[in-house]
Design a protein around this motif. Structure first.
Motif, mmCIF file in Angstrom:
data_model
loop_
_atom_site.group_PDB
_atom_site.id
_atom_site.type_symbol
_atom_site.label_atom_id
_atom_site.label_comp_id
_atom_site.label_asym_id
_atom_site.label_seq_id
_atom_site.Cartn_x
_atom_site.Cartn_y
_atom_site.Cartn_z
ATOM 1 N N PRO A 1 2.609 9.958 4.602
ATOM 2 C CA PRO A 1 3.971 9.148 4.207
ATOM 3 C C PRO A 1 5.068 9.697 3.145
ATOM 4 O O PRO A 1 4.791 10.960 3.104
ATOM 5 N N SER A 2 5.759 9.478 3.644
ATOM 6 C CA SER A 2 7.348 9.109 3.067
ATOM 7 C C SER A 2 6.645 9.082 1.416
ATOM 8 O O SER A 2 6.241 7.753 1.481
ATOM 9 N N THR A 3 7.871 8.891 1.166
ATOM 10 C CA THR A 3 7.936 8.251 -0.790
ATOM 11 C C THR A 3 8.250 7.256 -0.874
ATOM 12 O O THR A 3 8.117 6.591 -1.961
ATOM 13 N N VAL A 4 9.281 6.795 0.577
ATOM 14 C CA VAL A 4 9.713 5.533 0.475
ATOM 15 C C VAL A 4 8.975 4.599 0.533
ATOM 16 O O VAL A 4 7.662 4.804 1.767
ATOM 17 N N THR A 5 8.519 3.322 0.430
ATOM 18 C CA THR A 5 7.247 2.924 0.455
ATOM 19 C C THR A 5 7.204 2.105 2.721
ATOM 20 O O THR A 5 8.480 1.589 2.495
ATOM 21 N N GLY A 6 5.935 2.407 2.773
ATOM 22 C CA GLY A 6 5.822 1.932 4.032
ATOM 23 C C GLY A 6 6.525 2.978 5.134
ATOM 24 O O GLY A 6 6.690 2.109 6.543
ATOM 25 N N ARG B 1 15.573 4.298 8.706
ATOM 26 C CA ARG B 1 14.343 3.110 7.989
ATOM 27 C C ARG B 1 13.514 2.158 8.693
ATOM 28 O O ARG B 1 12.363 2.455 8.213
ATOM 29 N N VAL C 1 9.636 2.488 9.463
ATOM 30 C CA VAL C 1 8.884 1.844 9.217
ATOM 31 C C VAL C 1 7.613 1.268 10.882
ATOM 32 O O VAL C 1 6.603 1.096 10.535
ATOM 33 N N ARG D 1 5.395 3.730 11.612
ATOM 34 C CA ARG D 1 4.668 4.086 10.629
ATOM 35 C C ARG D 1 3.464 2.782 10.870
ATOM 36 O O ARG D 1 2.076 3.061 11.196
#
Length: 324
Positions: A221-226, A253, A257, A260
């Motif tokens: 997972p990224s530190t950016v949510t989702g 981005r 998402v 994911r």
């Protein structure tokens, strides 16, 4: 173009038309081969397709054996206009950018996988081989003879079906020019070899940067949510999947998402490779990523990988190893 019996190879027997032909796949090499026995073409970046023309119908079959006829209406319409009784064309479906270069992302958008200004009618087929024609299985013939017949069949086509042109040039010079113009690479084909399904050194691909397809076996997972931080990738070696490294660049981005979301639908507690990674989310090995990279490390890991798109989908496990 009206079919002419003069195109038909002499002494070729009447053969039943195969329902499907596994495609010939080019072997990745570092340098173009030398010698007059080699022919060169542009390496197109799209979906490998076989166009089956039969009395009363046209079928378009993917490399994985799926029927995608309804996804390529313009190619189907033009195939009908060829007025052939029976034939199988081998080629690559592409969308061209403003510079005339094939763009895989544009192709995916035209097929409706992502919002796009591109229409399905913009998809064209670059045909580069003729496998079956007028009751004759041509795979036993040398490439130069199949090529001659293909040129006759497509002599007047310039709309949705194009002839993938052979380039009369030294292989190294052709590669240099292709790379300078932003193309993916070139293909070399031995003029005297028959058509053989599977990977073969009779067809060789030389890329400006190395590019291949790898199975996604998980993500970090990224530190950016989702979003995704890194994809975990594997290749098949000796009949089993082996971890070849992570890829953390190449997507927007929004694409991160969406990717994911796809991967979370196929999460698993049983990793497909022998890998322990804290914080990693493992997935079933159903999605295939096309990745550009510079080389392999001594440890068998990808060097400087960059994500270029998906070549598979989990609802049917369509696997596109590499376009050609």
């Amino acid at each position: 173009m009206a079919r002419s019996s003069s195109n038909k190879p002499p002494e070729a027997p009447t053969d039943s038309m195969p329902a499907r032909v596994d495609p010939c796949v080019a072997m990745l090499v570092d340098k173009p081969p030398k010698g007059p026995e080699w022919a060169f073409e542009v390496k197109w970046d799209g979906y490998r397709l076989a166009v089956h023309i039969e009395p009363g119908r046209v079928r378009i079959i993917t490399r994985g054996g799926y029927d995608w006829t309804n996804r390529f209406p313009s190619i189907v319409a033009e195939a009908r206009q060829l007025r052939l009784t029976t034939a199988i064309l081998d080629g690559e479906a592409v969308v061209l950018d403003e510079q005339g270069r094939s763009d895989f992302g544009m192709l995916q958008r035209a097929l409706g996988r992502r919002p796009s200004a591109h229409e399905p009618g913009e998809i064209i087929l670059f045909a580069f081989d003729l496998l079956y024609f007028d009751g004759c299985d041509l795979r036993r013939l040398p490439q130069r003879e199949r090529r001659r017949l293909l040129e006759q069949v497509l002599a007047e086509r310039k709309d949705a079906i194009h002839l993938s042109e052979e380039v009369e040039a030294d292989g190294e010079e052709f590669l240099r020019v292709a790379c300078a113009h932003g193309l993916e690479g070139i293909i070399a084909k031995h003029r005297e070899r028959p058509y053989r399904s599977g990977r073969t050194d009779a067809w060789r691909k030389i890329t400006c940067t190395r590019r291949d397809s790898f199975v996604i076996v998980g993500f970090e997972p990224s530190t950016v949510t989702g979003a995704i931080g890194r994809l975990l990738l594997a290749a098949r070696r000796g009949g089993e999947l082996v971890y070849v490294g992570g890829c953390g660049t190449g997507w927007t981005r929004e694409e991160s998402v969406k990717l994911r979301e796809l991967l979370e639908e196929i999460e698993t507690d049983a990793p497909a490779v022998n890998l322990k990674r804290k914080g990693a989310v493992f997935t079933q090995p159903l999605l295939v990523a096309e990745v550009e990279y510079r080389a392999w490390t001594d440890e068998g890991r990808l060097r400087h990988p960059s994500f270029k798109g998906l070549r598979g989908h989990h609802d049917g496990v369509e696997i596109f190893d590499q376009s050609t």
